[in-house]
Design a protein around this motif. Structure first.
Motif, PDB file in Angstrom:
ATOM      1  N   GLN A 122      -4.703  53.324  29.804  1.00 29.82           N
ATOM      2  CA  GLN A 122      -4.791  53.149  28.648  1.00 29.82           C
ATOM      3  C   GLN A 122      -6.385  53.238  28.178  1.00 29.82           C
ATOM      4  N   ALA A 123      -7.180  52.655  28.806  1.00 27.29           N
ATOM      5  CA  ALA A 123      -8.562  52.742  28.647  1.00 27.29           C
ATOM      6  C   ALA A 123      -9.215  54.047  28.684  1.00 27.29           C
ATOM      7  N   GLU A 124      -8.738  54.779  29.929  1.00 24.75           N
ATOM      8  CA  GLU A 124      -9.159  56.119  30.055  1.00 24.75           C
ATOM      9  C   GLU A 124      -8.905  56.967  29.023  1.00 24.75           C
ATOM     10  N   ALA A 125      -7.571  56.912  28.459  1.00 23.83           N
ATOM     11  CA  ALA A 125      -7.006  57.654  27.228  1.00 23.83           C
ATOM     12  C   ALA A 125      -7.822  57.329  25.864  1.00 23.83           C
ATOM     13  N   ASN A 126      -8.226  56.012  25.821  1.00 22.72           N
ATOM     14  CA  ASN A 126      -9.001  55.672  24.732  1.00 22.72           C
ATOM     15  C   ASN A 126     -10.602  56.159  24.961  1.00 22.72           C
ATOM     16  N   GLY A 127     -11.124  56.243  25.972  1.00 21.69           N
ATOM     17  CA  GLY A 127     -12.412  56.647  26.261  1.00 21.69           C
ATOM     18  C   GLY A 127     -12.367  58.040  26.031  1.00 21.69           C
ATOM     19  N   LYS A 128     -11.497  59.096  26.311  1.00 17.70           N
ATOM     20  CA  LYS A 128     -11.415  60.509  25.978  1.00 17.70           C
ATOM     21  C   LYS A 128     -11.249  60.407  24.577  1.00 17.70           C
ATOM     22  N   LYS A 129     -10.324  59.790  23.846  1.00 18.77           N
ATOM     23  CA  LYS A 129     -10.134  60.060  22.449  1.00 18.77           C
ATOM     24  C   LYS A 129     -11.457  59.555  21.785  1.00 18.77           C
ATOM     25  N   GLY A 130     -12.190  58.509  22.092  1.00 20.55           N
ATOM     26  CA  GLY A 130     -13.386  58.159  21.350  1.00 20.55           C
ATOM     27  C   GLY A 130     -14.394  59.280  21.590  1.00 20.55           C
ATOM     28  N   ALA A 131     -14.468  59.725  22.665  1.00 21.89           N
ATOM     29  CA  ALA A 131     -15.722  60.917  23.112  1.00 21.89           C
ATOM     30  C   ALA A 131     -15.361  62.045  22.522  1.00 21.89           C
ATOM     31  N   THR A 132     -14.068  62.343  22.240  1.00 22.49           N
ATOM     32  CA  THR A 132     -13.662  63.414  21.412  1.00 22.49           C
ATOM     33  C   THR A 132     -13.802  63.296  19.866  1.00 22.49           C
ATOM     34  N   VAL A 133     -13.645  62.353  19.333  1.00 21.55           N
ATOM     35  CA  VAL A 133     -13.936  61.987  18.026  1.00 21.55           C
ATOM     36  C   VAL A 133     -15.524  62.019  17.654  1.00 21.55           C
ATOM     37  N   ALA A 134     -16.236  61.271  18.667  1.00 19.84           N
ATOM     38  CA  ALA A 134     -17.663  61.210  18.542  1.00 19.84           C
ATOM     39  C   ALA A 134     -18.286  62.759  18.613  1.00 19.84           C
ATOM     40  N   ALA A 135     -17.722  63.558  19.281  1.00 20.88           N
ATOM     41  CA  ALA A 135     -18.175  65.092  19.573  1.00 20.88           C
ATOM     42  C   ALA A 135     -18.042  65.722  18.421  1.00 20.88           C
ATOM     43  N   VAL A 167     -23.482  57.816  15.920  1.00 24.93           N
ATOM     44  CA  VAL A 167     -22.401  58.899  16.964  1.00 24.93           C
ATOM     45  C   VAL A 167     -22.859  58.709  18.425  1.00 24.93           C
ATOM     46  N   VAL A 168     -24.358  58.753  18.770  1.00 21.66           N
ATOM     47  CA  VAL A 168     -24.935  58.841  20.148  1.00 21.66           C
ATOM     48  C   VAL A 168     -24.310  57.306  20.582  1.00 21.66           C
ATOM     49  N   GLY A 169     -24.345  56.271  20.094  1.00 18.19           N
ATOM     50  CA  GLY A 169     -24.135  55.111  20.620  1.00 18.19           C
ATOM     51  C   GLY A 169     -22.456  55.035  20.902  1.00 18.19           C
ATOM     52  N   SER A 170     -21.732  55.618  19.974  1.00 17.00           N
ATOM     53  CA  SER A 170     -20.264  55.429  20.157  1.00 17.00           C
ATOM     54  C   SER A 170     -19.850  56.526  21.368  1.00 17.00           C
ATOM     55  N   LEU A 171     -20.386  57.745  21.416  1.00  8.61           N
ATOM     56  CA  LEU A 171     -20.324  58.454  22.588  1.00  8.61           C
ATOM     57  C   LEU A 171     -20.648  57.920  23.865  1.00  8.61           C
ATOM     58  N   ALA A 172     -21.894  57.070  23.730  1.00  7.62           N
ATOM     59  CA  ALA A 172     -22.056  56.407  24.911  1.00  7.62           C
ATOM     60  C   ALA A 172     -20.986  55.309  25.425  1.00  7.62           C
ATOM     61  N   VAL A 173     -20.592  54.700  24.621  1.00 10.15           N
ATOM     62  CA  VAL A 173     -19.478  53.593  25.014  1.00 10.15           C
ATOM     63  C   VAL A 173     -18.251  54.366  25.326  1.00 10.15           C
ATOM     64  N   SER A 174     -17.927  55.268  24.562  1.00 12.70           N
ATOM     65  CA  SER A 174     -16.560  56.000  24.789  1.00 12.70           C
ATOM     66  C   SER A 174     -16.423  56.734  26.118  1.00 12.70           C
ATOM     67  N   LEU A 175     -17.676  57.288  26.814  1.00 10.71           N
ATOM     68  CA  LEU A 175     -17.949  57.615  27.710  1.00 10.71           C
ATOM     69  C   LEU A 175     -17.813  56.640  29.095  1.00 10.71           C
ATOM     70  N   ALA A 176     -18.494  55.412  28.491  1.00 13.45           N
ATOM     71  CA  ALA A 176     -18.445  54.373  29.727  1.00 13.45           C
ATOM     72  C   ALA A 176     -16.919  53.740  29.762  1.00 13.45           C
ATOM     73  N   VAL A 177     -16.341  53.755  28.778  1.00 15.94           N
ATOM     74  CA  VAL A 177     -14.737  53.494  28.830  1.00 15.94           C
ATOM     75  C   VAL A 177     -13.873  54.220  29.499  1.00 15.94           C
ATOM     76  N   TRP A 178     -14.355  55.533  29.218  1.00 16.98           N
ATOM     77  CA  TRP A 178     -13.451  56.469  29.897  1.00 16.98           C
ATOM     78  C   TRP A 178     -13.569  56.389  31.477  1.00 16.98           C
ATOM     79  N   ALA A 179     -14.842  56.133  31.824  1.00 17.86           N
ATOM     80  CA  ALA A 179     -15.217  56.092  33.462  1.00 17.86           C
ATOM     81  C   ALA A 179     -14.732  55.008  33.913  1.00 17.86           C
TER      82      ALA A 179
END
Length: 103
Positions: free
Chosen positions: A66-79, A45-57
């Motif tokens: 689309q990438a920003e939205a997917n990064g936000k979604k991934g960060a929310t799911v990881a949290a 989960v720590v790894g997926s959160l890091a990747v999701s935050l990088a995609v969001w940024a």
């Protein structure tokens, strides 16, 4: 008694079963395996959160909505996954205690 009353008496029978530690061998090994799985999942989960935050940024700074939205979604799911993994023991203990109060 009527057959219906006998049926309800059978449903109300208390088998007297409750969780008890030490009844079977290997309980310590099973707990160790489950703890290791929980730790592995938290690291993932720590790894997926890091990747999701990088995609969001990256999506934010490049204009990729689309990438920003997917990064936000991934960060929310990881949290949410981190919350669930951290609270799993407490959630199970809470509902187990609640279930033992049902008579």
């Amino acid at each position: 008694m009527s057959p219906l009353a006998d049926h309800f008496l059978q449903l109300a029978y208390d088998p007297g079963i409750s969780p008890k530690g030490g009844g079977l061998p290997g309980l310590a090994v099973l707990k160790n395996v489950v703890n290791s799985i929980n730790l592995f999942c938290i690291v993932a989960v720590v790894g997926s959160l890091a990747v999701s935050l990088a995609v969001w940024a990256w999506g934010h700074f490049t204009g990729g909505h689309q990438a920003e939205a997917n990064g936000k979604k991934g960060a929310t799911v990881a949290a949410g996954a981190a919350l669930g993994l951290g609270a799993a023991n407490g959630i199970v203990a809470f509902f187990s205690a609640l279930g033992s109060q049902v008579h």
